[in-house]
Design an enzyme around this catalytic site. Sequence first.
Site, PDB file in Angstrom:
ATOM      1  N   HIS A 126       0.814  -1.268   0.110  1.00  0.00           N
ATOM      2  CA  HIS A 126      -0.097   0.047   0.048  1.00  0.00           C
ATOM      3  C   HIS A 126       0.893   1.307  -0.084  1.00  0.00           C
ATOM      4  CE1 HIS A 126      -3.007   2.938   2.149  1.00  0.00           C
ATOM      5  NE2 HIS A 126      -3.412   2.625   0.902  1.00  0.00           N
ATOM      6  N   HIS A 150     -11.215   5.914  -3.809  1.00  0.00           N
ATOM      7  CA  HIS A 150     -11.561   4.331  -4.016  1.00  0.00           C
ATOM      8  C   HIS A 150     -12.602   3.808  -4.754  1.00  0.00           C
ATOM      9  CE1 HIS A 150      -8.604   5.057  -0.565  1.00  0.00           C
ATOM     10  NE2 HIS A 150      -8.060   3.899  -0.711  1.00  0.00           N
ATOM     11  N   ARG A 225      -6.674  22.677  -5.972  1.00  0.00           N
ATOM     12  CA  ARG A 225      -5.845  21.532  -5.584  1.00  0.00           C
ATOM     13  C   ARG A 225      -5.909  21.087  -4.058  1.00  0.00           C
ATOM     14  NH1 ARG A 225      -4.725  16.796  -4.466  1.00  0.00           N
ATOM     15  NH2 ARG A 225      -2.921  15.418  -5.230  1.00  0.00           N
ATOM     16  N   CYS A 272       1.009  23.691  -9.766  1.00  0.00           N
ATOM     17  CA  CYS A 272       0.982  22.583  -9.124  1.00  0.00           C
ATOM     18  C   CYS A 272       2.028  21.576  -9.763  1.00  0.00           C
ATOM     19  CB  CYS A 272      -0.430  21.557  -9.574  1.00  0.00           C
ATOM     20  SG  CYS A 272      -0.549  19.921  -8.977  1.00  0.00           S
ATOM     21  N   TYR A 410       5.679  14.120  -4.291  1.00  0.00           N
ATOM     22  CA  TYR A 410       6.044  15.421  -4.906  1.00  0.00           C
ATOM     23  C   TYR A 410       7.747  15.143  -5.102  1.00  0.00           C
ATOM     24  CZ  TYR A 410       1.412  16.929  -4.257  1.00  0.00           C
ATOM     25  OH  TYR A 410      -0.022  16.951  -4.387  1.00  0.00           O
TER      26      TYR A 410
END
Length: 570
Positions: A126, A150, A225, A272, A410
């Site tokens: 995960h 999900h 965002r 972003c 990121y």
Amino acid sequence: MLLLRRCHRLTPFGPLSVQRYQVAPVVASCTVRLSSSSNEQRFHQHGFSWTRALAGILAGTGVVLAYGLRHHKAEQADVRDQTVQMRSSLPVISQAEVAKHRSLKDGVWVTYKGGVYNITEFVAMHPGGDKIMLAAGGALEPFWALYAVHNQDHVLEILSLYKIGELSAEDLKKQRDVKSSDPYSSDPERHPVLRPNSLKPFTAEPPPEILSDSYITPSVFFFKRNHLPVPQVDPASYRLHVEGLPGGVLTLSLGDLKTRFPKHTVTATLQCAGNRRSEMNKVRQVKGLNWGIAAIGNATWSGAKLRDVLLAAGYGPDVTQWARHVQFEGLDKDITGTAYGASIPIGKAVSEDGDVLLAYEMNGEDIPADHGFPVRVVVPGIVGARNVKWLGKITVSAEESSSHWQQNDYKGFSPGTDWDTVDYKSAPAIQELPVQSAITTPAEGTVIDRSAEMLTVKGYAWSGGGREVIRVDVSLDGGKTWQVAQLKSSDKEEDPQTPPPLGRAWAWKLWEITVPLPPEAQELEIICKAVDNSYNMQPDTFAPIWNLRGVLSNAWHRVKVKISEDNGEE
């Protein structure tokens, strides 16, 4: 005998890419014989042998990791038949039994819509880390209400591979009687012109042509965002805590920020990290929101300088001996109480020329809820992810933020790095962004009437770290020949365009060029590329800068348009 399924190699893809990969289980080439007389053995034997698997959601980011299962169409009918047969023979399991399985040692079981799933094998895979363990022994629904990404067919298919039983009717009724609230129900309304990439959490960008209509991007059209639900913050009771300095904790109200510290105004562009990711997806599929070219905007921000607040909290020469980072924590939190967080280098935070603001105004008004009301950090020249919204805590530290979004997201990697080999600790967190430009008009596929004779091309250009864009080159023939566009630093027609101080060019340049239509051309490939004052230039293609997260996407922007003849025929 229980037939256990094995998944073929999984392939990552973003949740909002144009292509959707259908997910289906595949019958293994071998089976595992289990004693039919022992339910306990059956419970614990999940037996799914994955050759390569990596699936799930980055918890709280709003960024999806979904994976398609490659399979042969000829097998699908057999798979369905055997799946139905297996499910019909699955045992009924009580919630009390599920609750016993809350660790890797005892097994990790969860429930979802009446099914019971043994996800022990999946925990290590995960990408959101051990947050998945919070659902152990209980229901997934409350967590998926928060992380709504999900709720997609391919994710549900992957979950189905771990099914081991059905929840008892009595326990299922108890679950349904507990109504879970939607944590996003109090999110603000958004303008319908915005193009969403996800709804929960909300991420969206405006139509690109809006960006070149105004040097200052209206807040209503500024890209959104969010990583978590928008928190409801009462400005009267709002408190900002500054920690880690010799003077102890400094607590400031919104009024304190406005009255105790000088108000500064900075015009700065925020972008972003995933802006233009959709173009990188065309080279090879990446993980992340499928942003177009408009996950960027330019605004006027006003507030107290972070430097002034840190000095008031006790920052001094002694602190410079050990302090290396300033950490930020937002008031937006996930179901566990974990807040969004990030950090920037201490040098940027305390520099007089760094212009880092604790902003309470955007474009002359209170910052809107989607952009961080009542206070957000604005770090000019730095990736948007470090500009933490709904700011609740500042910590001066020798260490970077331990936040997931600082440590495991990121970051950029080599084109040769894949999900089997990626090591997030091997790469630094993105801070300054590379030089960038894009064409906002005309759009891809536009048909231009030849009778117009002239073509106007518009766009934006920006570079991180305060580096000023000094030139934008435009080509109409796929890069064979180039012309220089006119740059604009404001909306004023007669703007003298005084250059900003060196290293403090925080705002973008809008650019424009009007050129004759080539007489014989039926189609044009328009390209733009920017150059900053360090003579950094955009790469010509995406392949050499491809990375599995699809960040730092700044190759030449290309738009193809067609030219129609005067009679309306192409």
